[in-house]
Design a protein around this motif. Structure first.
Motif: not given
Length: 92
Positions: A32-37, A62-73, A88-92
């Protein structure tokens, strides 16, 4: 969007670099944290080119993963809740 630092601890850092255990422990520590990939992968002991190793290690959890971009990150958000409110894009 406020990007938080990747959480890590000495127990995680003592695990084998790139191991499934270290990947899962890092993911659970940052739920439940948005962090730099790239920073997230670094804590796991992986490079950006090895991000598929992370995805493979987490696919049976059981984890769900979202991939996002923000300000070139490139960002990642992991949650146990499949209905998280992130854009973002829900990968799983």
């Amino acid at each position: 969007m406020r990007i938080k630092a990747v959480l890590r601890d000495t127990e995680i850092l003592q695990m084998d670099v790139g191991s499934k255990g270290r990947i899962i422990a890092t993911a659970k520590k940052n739920i439940d944290r948005v962090v730099n990939l790239q920073s997230f992968l670094k804590v796991m002991g992986l490079s950006l080119d090895e991000r598929c190793i992370m995805l493979d290690a987490l696919k049976d959890t059981i984890l769900h993963i979202w991939l996002l971009t923000d300000a070139q990150q490139h960002l990642i958000y992991i949650s146990e809740n499949k209905n998280a409110e992130v854009s973002g894009y829900c990968w799983q």
